[in-house]
Design a protein around this motif. Structure first.
Motif: not given
Length: 276
Positions: A173-197
């Motif tokens: 998983a790659v979880v983005g932090t810093h902007t303090h605003v939750p994004t709505a782009d949570e997804q599983i990428l093509e090769r299997g890594t979970a991601y949210i901006s």
């Protein structure tokens, strides 16, 4: 494996909300491993050793940070003995602390946690792509670690997305932090890594990024600072994500946002809730 991540704690409101809720959340979700970003936990600026202890006692396995990690000068000292507190791995050589670690989850799994900081619109640190590369090569999925999570603390969404695609299939998983605003782009990428901006913050959203509204408004209107920023003290929303990891591959099977309390719409990972 169930991995719970909670976004940037901002001030007393966010800190108290997480400390009070985390033991129950960990039990409710049956979370195997919990990561909390605590870089704004001390009055909105940095983290202290007592606050770190408080978060760990509440159920956090690891506390990550970002560009405010050394806002409290005492952190330069205690971070050397705090092996469950991470600062961005791409700080220059010789910076106190560590940017990655291998930790034991409640289910016995070995979890690699890496903290990295972006460079677009932020301090010009060392290259986060190459720095994380070295950690993933030294501790690859399923031979070095059963799961791996990267807290990518960055301003630009483009940099966060590019980074996630760069490590796709090599991290759980790659979880983005810093902007303090939750994004709505949570997804599983093509090769299997979970991601949210961005996982969002744990703090009062009746604010400007967790800070009392008056001073930021005055600075936008007059361009003149009148006082120090102060964290907003209203009811906090706890923001984060729940991530389900495949025990066989170490890659993600599901990711969903968490927003509890406060003024935002409420949501929890459906795949972790009791049926009915």
């Amino acid at each position: 494996m169930r991995l719970l991540f909670l976004g940037d704690l901002v001030g007393r409101s966010g800190r108290v909300a997480v400390v009070e809720a985390l033991p129950g959340l960990r039990e409710r979700y049956r979370a195997d491993f919990v990561v909390v970003n605590g870089e704004n936990a001390a009055g909105g600026f940095g983290i202290t050793e007592p606050i770190l202890t408080e978060l760990l006692d509440a159920g956090a396995d690891v506390v990550t940070t970002g560009n405010h990690v050394f806002d409290q000068r005492e952190t330069l000292v205690f971070i050397e003995r705090a092996d469950r507190l991470l600062r961005p791995i791409n700080y220059p050589p010789g910076t106190p602390g560590r940017g990655a670690g291998l930790y034991k989850a409640a289910n016995g799994a070995d979890v690699l946690v890496v903290n990295a900081q972006g460079r677009v619109f932020m301090a010009d640190l060392d290259d986060p792509f190459r720095a994380v590369d070295r950690e993933l090569e030294a501790c690859p999925l399923k031979t070095g670690a059963d799961a791996s999570l990267i807290d990518f603390h960055a301003e630009a969404t483009s940099e966060k997305q590019a980074f996630a695609h760069y490590v796709d299939g090599r991290a759980s998983a790659v979880v983005g932090t810093h902007t303090h605003v939750p994004t709505a782009d949570e997804q599983i990428l093509e090769r299997g890594t979970a991601y949210i901006s961005d996982a969002g913050m744990c703090g009062d959203f009746d604010s400007v990024l967790g800070m009392d509204k008056e001073e930021p408004l005055q600075r936008f209107l007059t361009k003149v600072p009148n006082a120090r920023f102060q964290p907003a003290l209203g009811e906090a929303t706890i923001c984060g994500v729940g991530i389900e990891i495949d025990d066989q591959t170490g890659l993600a099977r599901a990711i969903a946002p968490i927003r509890l309390g406060g003024s935002l719409s409420q949501t929890e990972p459906a795949f972790w809730l009791p049926e009915g």
